[in-house]
Scaffold this active site. Structure first.
Site, PDB file in Angstrom:
ATOM      1  N   ASP A  86      89.553 -14.756  42.950  1.00  0.00           N
ATOM      2  CA  ASP A  86      89.270 -16.180  43.265  1.00  0.00           C
ATOM      3  C   ASP A  86      89.794 -16.482  44.679  1.00  0.00           C
ATOM      4  O   ASP A  86      90.917 -16.816  44.651  1.00  0.00           O
ATOM      5  CB  ASP A  86      89.757 -17.186  42.050  1.00  0.00           C
ATOM      6  CG  ASP A  86      89.091 -18.488  42.197  1.00  0.00           C
ATOM      7  OD1 ASP A  86      88.599 -18.809  43.422  1.00  0.00           O
ATOM      8  OD2 ASP A  86      88.937 -18.940  41.019  1.00  0.00           O
TER       9      ASP A  86
ATOM     10  N   TYR B 286      96.290  -6.746  45.265  1.00  0.00           N
ATOM     11  CA  TYR B 286      94.915  -6.178  45.355  1.00  0.00           C
ATOM     12  C   TYR B 286      95.125  -4.540  45.370  1.00  0.00           C
ATOM     13  O   TYR B 286      94.524  -3.985  44.746  1.00  0.00           O
ATOM     14  CB  TYR B 286      93.902  -6.825  46.318  1.00  0.00           C
ATOM     15  CG  TYR B 286      92.633  -6.366  46.315  1.00  0.00           C
ATOM     16  CD1 TYR B 286      91.811  -6.614  45.254  1.00  0.00           C
ATOM     17  CD2 TYR B 286      92.080  -5.436  47.350  1.00  0.00           C
ATOM     18  CE1 TYR B 286      90.554  -5.961  45.395  1.00  0.00           C
ATOM     19  CE2 TYR B 286      90.837  -5.077  47.225  1.00  0.00           C
ATOM     20  CZ  TYR B 286      90.099  -5.164  46.291  1.00  0.00           C
ATOM     21  OH  TYR B 286      88.735  -4.892  46.090  1.00  0.00           O
TER      22      TYR B 286
ATOM     23  N   GLY C 281      84.374   0.380  50.999  1.00  0.00           N
ATOM     24  CA  GLY C 281      85.072  -0.314  51.851  1.00  0.00           C
ATOM     25  C   GLY C 281      84.502  -1.627  51.937  1.00  0.00           C
ATOM     26  O   GLY C 281      84.175  -2.269  51.078  1.00  0.00           O
TER      27      GLY C 281
ATOM     28  N   GLY D 250      86.169  -7.326  39.881  1.00  0.00           N
ATOM     29  CA  GLY D 250      87.160  -7.151  40.507  1.00  0.00           C
ATOM     30  C   GLY D 250      87.363  -8.195  41.732  1.00  0.00           C
ATOM     31  O   GLY D 250      86.471  -9.060  41.424  1.00  0.00           O
TER      32      GLY D 250
END
Length: 262
Positions: free
Chosen positions: A88, A152, A183, A85
């Protein structure tokens, strides 16, 4: 605590560094035969994994090739850890919804959601046959929709929901599916000189190290420090084991007290 993992097999995606590499190490220490998959096979991954596969998990072909290799080399899959996950940092644009084009949305969802969908679907027959476990690494961003780069948080929210669906559908057939939502973690994503943390620090006009030191206070964490990859890996390893035999469909937050809601 006896985890009874010796002799099991596992696939870990995004395994070359950070949380993924820490999970590979933790599972291997418990006697698990681990296949580690990543775009780049690092020396550290090669040292700890029984089998390594260079693959782009953001493509269906890359994801299915990882599972095919695991079935051929390991003989079956007991544990799947969907960890790949992020994104880039060099190609990631910071800004609002109107600032971000379709390409970033697609890249975020391919890497953070569909990689897990493709890998899990390919591995399901073996996982069901062995009454195995799936642990998916999501993020507290799934609960904080305005946090992080556009796309995201949205992809992670969908990823967490995907874990719930899997648990509802396949829990009655003996498959245990759970999610871990970290987190800020002290991986290269935040600490690397070219990572997301460095990019945010530069955009904010502050020194990278000062930015990292200030995260607990700025994010309102109860803990005075950020989480380490090995701490996330310990939770993943526990959830993959029979010691967590009746834990299904849960989302475990490990964030130093960042999220304040129950």
């Amino acid at each position: 605590m006896e985890l009874a993992l010796t002799g099991k097999t596992a696939v870990v995606t995004g395994a070359s560094r950070g949380i993924g590499l820490a999970v590979v190490e933790a599972l291997a220490d418990e006697g698990v035969q681990v296949l580690g998959a990543a775009r780049t096979v690092t020396p550290e991954l090669a040292k700890h994994a029984a089998v390594t596969v260079p693959a782009d998990l953001s493509t269906r072909e890359g994801a299915t090739s990882v599972v095919d290799t695991a079935l051929a080399e390991l003989g079956g899959i007991d544990i799947l850890v969907n960890n790949v996950g992020g994104g880039d940092a060099d190609k990631m644009t910071l800004g609002g919804v109107l600032d971000i084009g379709d390409q970033q949305w697609r890249q975020m969802f391919d890497l953070n959601l569909f990689s897990a969908v493709w890998t899990t679907r390919a591995a399901l027959p073996s996982l069901l046959d062995r009454r195995g476990a799936v642990v998916t690494v999501s993020s507290i961003n799934s609960r904080l929709p305005a946090a992080g780069p556009v796309g995201y948080s949205e992809a992670k929210a969908a990823l967490t929901a995907f874990g719930k669906r899997l648990s509802e559908e396949y829990g009655p057939r003996g498959l245990r599916v759970n999610t871990v939502s970290p987190g800020v973690v002290g991986s290269s994503l935040w600490r690397g000189e070219n990572g997301f943390g460095a990019k945010v620090a530069a955009a904010s006009g502050v020194d990278h190290q000062e930015f990292l030191a200030a995260i607990p206070q700025q994010f309102g964490m109860a803990s005075p420090r950020i989480t380490e990859p090995a701490e996330v890996a310990a939770l993943v390893t526990f959830l993959a084991s029979e010691a967590a035999g009746n834990i299904l469909g849960s989302d475990f937050v490990i964030d130093g007290g960042t999220v304040k809601t129950a």
